[in-house]
Design a protein around this motif. Sequence first.
Motif: not given
Length: 124
Positions: A44-45, A72-73, A77-79, A81, A119
């Motif tokens: 998902h990322i 998108e990030l 949920q992405s944050q 992760t 990241w």
Amino acid sequence: MKAVTIRRVYDGLSPDDGVRVLVDRVWPRGLTKEAVYLDEWIKHIAPSTPLRRWYGHQPERFVEFRRRYLIELQDVQSQVTIERLRKLASTTPITLPDCQQGHRTQSGSSPHRPSARQWPADRR
């Protein structure tokens, strides 16, 4: 902070890999799950399918691709992760296996890998 390394998944393991995390929506062609030696597969990322299709391996679209990918990030949920990976990278090396066999950026990696590698440093 420990190192975040990008390596070709087809090159196999390295003693320096640390935790191996595949960040891709598709499985590497021609490899079994046993052959890849992953600690985690996070789909998902990775860039969305529509974004990857829009990019179409056209280098002149890279700057816009990266901008859209970073947007998108931004979902929760992405944050979450990314923060988990950031914390992990503070204690152990992380390797992001690169599945792409075709197009590379000027740095030699897949289009979204430079963003992913940053990241730990720039996503705060």
